[in-house]
Design an enzyme around this catalytic site. Structure first.
Site, short mmCIF file in Angstrom:
data_model
loop_
_atom_site.label_atom_id
_atom_site.label_comp_id
_atom_site.label_asym_id
_atom_site.label_seq_id
_atom_site.Cartn_x
_atom_site.Cartn_y
_atom_site.Cartn_z
N ASP A 147 0.85 -1.32 -0.09
CA ASP A 147 0.03 -0.18 -0.01
C ASP A 147 0.90 1.21 0.20
O ASP A 147 1.90 1.17 -0.34
CB ASP A 147 -0.88 -0.04 1.35
CG ASP A 147 -2.22 0.51 0.83
OD1 ASP A 147 -2.49 1.86 0.51
OD2 ASP A 147 -3.33 -0.12 0.83
N HIS A 180 -3.72 6.11 3.19
CA HIS A 180 -4.64 4.91 2.67
C HIS A 180 -4.20 3.70 3.42
O HIS A 180 -4.67 2.80 3.96
CB HIS A 180 -4.50 4.69 1.16
CG HIS A 180 -5.28 3.70 0.64
ND1 HIS A 180 -4.94 2.23 0.26
CD2 HIS A 180 -6.69 3.50 0.22
CE1 HIS A 180 -6.12 1.69 -0.44
NE2 HIS A 180 -7.03 2.50 -0.51
N SER A 458 -11.41 -1.37 -0.74
CA SER A 458 -10.14 -1.18 -0.02
C SER A 458 -10.24 -1.27 1.31
O SER A 458 -9.22 -1.92 1.91
CB SER A 458 -9.36 0.19 -0.49
OG SER A 458 -8.63 0.48 -1.63
#
Length: 524
Positions: A147, A180, A458
């Site tokens: 990520d 994220h 996600s």
């Protein structure tokens, strides 16, 4: 990942962070598109031919952009006219486009069982049964998160056993400019530490995490760099690879890597995508990777979740509260006298606090000097949120609350409009209550926070990755393929009977999967 504005419980307040909305992906090196007269491709070559390939690329006036770790392949950028010559090189097995990969986000306060008092328990934790299957043995499993990195010093993550990779393009694994990756990590392993934030699926700081930072603030990368990342996960001893990322086209190089990982016993899990259509995203679309779709708190299919025959399992992916880098998010607060509300953040609102009497500002479509020095209470509808808040400010208002014109919470954004007064959202029932308190003094505030609500497949993916590691920790002799099969066979069937395109086999369930293996063994 997608963002979502929402309300939450009074103890939790509403949490948001401004992060660019994306569909999936990552960057191992600094991502930049190929020049107009050149093309970026992956060249797979015969073992031992790396040096000769580099010479051939140089002779073609090209450059090597990325040497893929663990594979006889490299990403190169060359003039388009040189491709045919490279394809005919006797050392070349194949040439393919280096396709782009992008990144694809409700709580209840703990009563003290099984989590410490003062902890917020995101609804997904209970939904996947993590609260009834302790992570006692998690230390024997490792999850690799591909990520945007992680805020290693986050108050809710710092106690975990973490390792990671350095990359010249994206930097150290323990920073997260995109936010994220930290959100994903919190769902997997936010710590059960009294008074600090939330809990993850594996909440007792026993799970091993390995972080590979494949994208930076720009939020995209290539399939070549994702392949390197996956191979580095394997080299680090990962049991599970969690990928909240992807793209719409497949890659031979990627496929070979994930097939090899599966053969080596690694369980790879990836997001289905957030476009709400039938497109198959990759790497989730490879047979060697488990594709995850998203659900809301009512176990309903999330309308943004891509649906097709490759969707294998589902997990919570709507209004998921988790960690973001420290103080990078925002939290809303609203009170009037002794009444405390649970507002949502108006995205784009400045961090500020205002205390003043409440005043009716109608639907906010026109200025009104009567609200000068007051907090505007505004009905949703007719004009956009930016206009409502801007008109309040232009009228001398010091704060704004926009309440819903239908039942429930809602998300609001000011877009590119810059305002200087704090603004929040409220439900229809909260709006009715506020309208009954006009003239009373209230306080509306936007404060910094280290937690945020995100929507997206996600957010569903780390639920599944964490459950896989949790269940596997009890049965370490099971293979990755057997754990994958057990998760699908123990899933709660949703939608049409049996596997379907929106839910796959259904909602992942930790305790049910554990019970199934304990009763029937790994291979059944």
């Amino acid at each position: 990942m997608m963002q979502s504005n929402t309300g939450m419980t009074k103890m939790a307040a509403a949490v948001k962070v401004a992060v660019a909305v994306a569909a999936f992906g990552g960057v191992m090196g600094a991502a930049s598109a190929a020049a107009p007269d050149t093309t970026r491709v992956i060249v797979a070559f015969k073992p031992g031919a790396a040096a000769s390939m580099k010479s051939a690329v140089a002779a073609a006036k090209g450059s090597v952009k990325h040497e893929i770790f663990g594979a006889n392949a490299m990403a190169i950028e060359v003039p388009a006219v040189a491709l045919k010559g490279l394809q005919n090189n006797p050392n070349v097995e194949y040439v393919e486009e280096d396709v782009i990969r992008k990144p694809f986000a409700l709580t209840s306060p703990s009563t003290g069982t099984p989590y410490a008092t003062g902890q917020l328990v995101p609804y997904g934790i209970k939904m996947v049964q993590a609260d009834i299957l302790p992570d006692t043995n998690a230390a024997n499993r490792k999850v690799c998160i591909i990520d945007s990195g992680i805020d290693q010093n986050h108050e809710d993550l710092a106690g975990n056993a973490m390792t990671g990779e350095y990359d010249a393009g994206t930097g150290w694994w323990y920073t997260d400019e995109n936010h994220h990756g930290t959100h994903v990590a919190g769902t997997i392993a936010a710590i059960n530490n009294s008074g600090k934030g939330v809990v993850g699926v594996n909440a007792n700081a026993k799970l091993n995490l390995h972080i590979v930072k494949v994208f930076n603030a720009a939020g995209w990368a290539y399939s070549s760099t994702l392949t390197t990342a996956a191979n580095k996960c394997k080299a680090a001893g990962a049991n599970v690879i969690s990928m909240s990322l992807g793209g719409g086209r497949s890659s031979q190089t990627e496929k070979k890597a994930f097939d090899s990982l599966a053969a080596a016993g690694v369980l790879s899990i990836a997001a289905a995508g957030n476009d709400g259509n039938t497109v198959v995203s990759y790497p989730a679309g490879y047979a060697s990777v488990m594709m995850v779709g998203a659900l809301d708190e009512n176990k309903a299919w999330a309308t943004f979740s891509q649906y097709n025959t490759k969707v294998e399992i589902s997990a919570p992916g709507v209004q998921v509260l988790s960690t973001v880098p420290m103080n990078s998010g925002t939290e809303a607060a609203l009170s009037v006298g002794a009444t405390t509300y649970a507002p949502g953040v108006m995205e784009g609102s400045p961090v500020a606090t205002a205390t003043a009497p409440l005043a009716d500002f109608g639907n906010g479509s026109a200025t009104n000097a009567a609200v000068s020095g007051k907090i505007c209470v505004i009905a949703r509808g007719t004009v956009d949120f930016a206009t409502k808040v801007s008109n309040c400010q232009a009228s001398g208002g010091v704060g704004a609350v926009v309440y819903n014109n239908v039942a429930g919470t809602f998300g609001g954004t000011l877009g590119t409009t810059v305002t200087s007064i704090p603004s929040v959202t409220a439900t229809d029932t909260e709006g009715a209550s506020l309208m009954s308190q006009l003239g009373q003094t209230g306080t509306v505030a936007i404060k910094t926070s280290s937690y945020a609500y995100y929507d997206g497949t996600s957010m569903a993916t780390p639920h599944v990755s964490a459950v896989a590691a949790l269940v596997w920790s009890y049965f370490p002799t099971c293979t990755g393929a057997q754990i994958r099969s057990s998760l699908t066979k123990s899933a709660e069937d949703l939608g049409p009977v049996g596997r379907d395109t929106k839910f796959g086999y259904g909602l992942v369930r930790a305790k049910t999967a554990y019970d199934r293996i304990a009763s029937l063994g790994c291979g059944n």
